[in-house]
Design an enzyme around this catalytic site. Structure first.
Site, PDB file in Angstrom:
ATOM      1  N   LYS A 137      31.288  44.665  44.931  1.00 38.46           N
ATOM      2  CA  LYS A 137      32.067  45.867  45.260  1.00 38.46           C
ATOM      3  C   LYS A 137      32.976  46.119  44.062  1.00 38.46           C
ATOM      4  CE  LYS A 137      35.737  47.256  46.645  1.00 38.46           C
ATOM      5  NZ  LYS A 137      36.661  48.144  45.861  1.00 38.46           N
ATOM      6  N   GLU A 194      41.010  35.262  40.026  1.00 36.97           N
ATOM      7  CA  GLU A 194      41.584  35.475  38.699  1.00 36.97           C
ATOM      8  C   GLU A 194      42.534  36.656  38.844  1.00 36.97           C
ATOM      9  OE1 GLU A 194      42.839  36.052  35.418  1.00 36.97           O
ATOM     10  OE2 GLU A 194      41.029  37.227  35.073  1.00 36.97           O
ATOM     11  N   CYS A 200      44.907  41.627  32.033  1.00 34.34           N
ATOM     12  CA  CYS A 200      45.707  40.544  32.607  1.00 34.34           C
ATOM     13  C   CYS A 200      46.117  39.583  31.512  1.00 34.34           C
ATOM     14  CB  CYS A 200      44.994  39.843  33.756  1.00 34.34           C
ATOM     15  SG  CYS A 200      43.336  39.401  33.398  1.00 34.34           S
ATOM     16  N   GLU A 214      54.647  41.486  36.443  1.00 38.89           N
ATOM     17  CA  GLU A 214      53.517  42.090  35.720  1.00 38.89           C
ATOM     18  C   GLU A 214      53.586  43.612  35.856  1.00 38.89           C
ATOM     19  OE1 GLU A 214      49.421  41.586  37.118  1.00 38.89           O
ATOM     20  OE2 GLU A 214      48.886  41.044  35.066  1.00 38.89           O
TER      21      GLU A 214
HETATM   22  C1  UN1 Z   1      41.492  40.870  31.415  1.00 40.74           C
HETATM   23  O1  UN1 Z   1      42.517  40.883  30.748  1.00 40.74           O
HETATM   24  O2  UN1 Z   1      41.487  41.261  32.578  1.00 40.74           O
HETATM   25  O3  UN1 Z   1      40.570  38.144  26.635  1.00 40.74           O
HETATM   26  C2  UN1 Z   1      40.234  40.441  30.811  1.00 40.74           C
HETATM   27  C3  UN1 Z   1      40.542  39.345  26.764  1.00 40.74           C
HETATM   28  C4  UN1 Z   1      39.247  40.003  27.184  1.00 40.74           C
HETATM   29  C5  UN1 Z   1      39.123  40.041  28.641  1.00 40.74           C
HETATM   30  C6  UN1 Z   1      40.379  40.299  29.348  1.00 40.74           C
HETATM   31  N1  UN1 Z   1      38.134  39.327  26.594  1.00 40.74           N
HETATM   32  O4  UN1 Z   1      41.515  40.021  26.581  1.00 40.74           O
END
Ligand code: UN1
Length: 495
Positions: free
Chosen positions: A173, A248, A282, A385
């Site tokens: 999804k 995550e 993130c 965040e």
């Molecule tokens: C994310 O930040 O949700 O390391 C993923 C990174 C990317 C992936 C980020 N390869 O910033």
């Protein structure tokens, strides 16, 4: 264009026939496509197909599964540019960034395809003569994946390719802001020859389409990337169904700049980490700790570089920073900045939103890259965040204090250190409470052959990508074969 759900190898309407619109965040009056607004019955339907297909797919030899995934990698290579362009329209980030996103999917596809010929188990000695002890990796079954909008094809690929090569089937999804990329992934798998029912896509909203994945008893594991608030719902719901889950979630990633660092390199790292993907990673750098000796020079250079960044539509080659994903995200970022201003903190650059930009044909959710200096380490700007182009800076006077600051957060995804002191680099690697550590590089840019994920409030110990994802989505099954032809008893005195 109206996209359908991909279930059992067919494109089909949602049961109620309802759809939702997908908007280009740089041109909010333009609808990119429409997608199915699905519900529990659609999820259950997809899960039935995935459950049936599992019986066949788990018995398909892993090298053959890998070959199909290799073909998918080749198709992604062929279609990279067109996927990147379409992704910029649905998500907003620049073309260079969406090309990188597709490239991560390609890298993951090749990596997982090769695993079809590895996926090693173990053989260990037995306590007894003429007896073999071994273990092998077995697929879990139907895996439910709920994926975010900031990496619309990379993150679904981190989850799908390892799960599929290991023999699982999947119902995914995708985030309602970026369903197109996952529908495209389904098309790629179909063209590569992936059997019907192995990979299914159901689009819709979290509460109506995501939640039923968590509760369906035939879904044997959940892999989730997204906000901490949603992650908590995933965790508690899966726990009450005794279902394994991988999370995550958020990050509040810090960069430490020592007084022996290459300042220009560190400035580049902060700008890229904080404002790349409009701060919507993130792994984004949202807090910077600078040694007090170099604070002034560093800030001058950081502000000068930040002020050169050009906002605009991600498809334009002059754009450095695209729009935020949607109005809610824009208001959230703006809310943090306005709240900080009310508390007496003034941004030293940026600090405002815009829908229209001078001399540009855009109408979107833009926010000027924003820097706050001299922010207390316990301030909201340093702790929560924001998921936008806002970075908070503070100073320290010794490395111990800097490491303490990096760790002073409830999250633990990524951290970075700029220094020329190799001893400190190792010390930082040891001491940083984050799943990923960078030295003389920004907090972003993780490579797929390494595990991706975090500790503390970021994750629950599982990792995406790398060999970890195979471990995540497999059972380790032990087997002991006694070919001595007589009764042998382990764990008693056989002497
Ligand atoms: C994310 O930040 O949700 O390391 C993923 C990174 C990317 C992936 C980020 N390869 O910033």
């Amino acid at each position: 264009m109206i996209y359908k759900n991909f279930i059992g190898g067919q494109w089909i309407d949602s049961s109620k026939g309802k759809t939702f619109k997908n908007i280009d965040p740089a041109h909010t009056d333009s609808v990119v496509s429409e997608f199915q607004d699905s519900e529990q019955v659609d999820i259950d339907h997809a899960v039935e197909f995935a459950h049936e297909a599992f019986k066949m797919w788990k018995n398909t030899p892993a090298p053959h599964r890998g070959e199909i995934l290799y073909k998918a990698a080749e198709i992604l290579v062929r279609d990279k540019e067109c996927i990147a362009k379409q992704m910029t329209q649905e998500m907003g980030k620049t073309l260079a960034e969406t090309r990188g996103d597709v490239q991560e999917a390609i890298d993951m596809a090749y990596y997982a395809a090769g695993e079809g010929r590895r996926m090693a188990g173990e053989v260990v000695p037995s306590e007894l003569n003429n007896k073999w002890c071994m273990s092998k990796k077995e697929p879990i079954g139907v895996i439910g994946a709920i994926t975010p909008w900031n990496f619309p094809i990379a993150i679904p690929s981190w989850k799908a390719f390892p799960a599929l090569v290991a023999g699982n089937t999947m119902v995914i999804k995708p985030a309602e802001d970026t369903p197109w990329s996952v529908c495209k992934l389904a098309e790629v798998f179909a063209e590569a020859g992936l059997p019907a029912g192995v990979f299914n896509v159901v689009t819709g909203y979290g509460t109506t389409a995501g939640f039923p994945l968590l509760t369906n008893p035939k879904v044997k594991m959940i892999s989730f990337t997204g906000s901490t608030a949603t992650g908590r719902i995933v965790a508690t719901t899966c726990a009450s169904h005794m279902k394994p889950y991988s999370l995550e979630m958020g990050g509040k990633n810090g960069i430490v700049v020592m007084n022996d660092a290459d300042i220009d390199l560190a400035v580049e790292g902060v700008v890229w980490g904080a404002f790349g993907t409009t701060g919507q990673r993130c792994t984004a750098c949202s807090r910077v700790m600078v040694h007090e000796d170099i604070h002034e020079e560093f800030m001058e250079k950081l502000v000068a570089k930040t002020e050169t960044l050009e906002l605009g539509c991600g498809l334009s080659s002059s754009t450095d920073v695209g729009p935020l994903i949607n109005e809610k995200a824009l208001n959230k970022v703006d809310g943090y900045v306005e709240d900080a201003k009310q508390r007496g903190l003034e941004p030293i650059c940026g600090g405002f939103k815009a829908h229209r930009l001078p001399n540009k044909d855009v109408n979107g959710w833009f926010y000027q890259p924003t820097i706050f200096d001299n922010v207390d380490i316990n301030d909201k700007l340093m702790q929560e965040e924001i998921f936008g182009p806002v970075v908070a800076v503070t100073t320290f006077n010794n490395s111990k204090e800097a490491i303490w600051m990096v760790n002073n957060t409830c999250y633990g995804l990524s951290s970075a250190l700029y220094t020329s002191d190799v001893n400190l680099a190792f010390e930082f690697f040891n001491q940083a409470e984050t799943g990923m550590v960078y030295v003389n590089a920004s907090t972003i840019g993780a490579e797929i052959q390494l595990p991706f994920g975090g500790i503390k409030g970021t994750g629950n110990g599982h990792r995406d990508a790398g060999s970890s994802m195979i471990d995540n989505c497999t059972e380790n099954k032990s087997c002991m074969i006694d070919y001595s032809g007589k009764v042998q008893k382990a764990q008693i005195d056989n002497t």
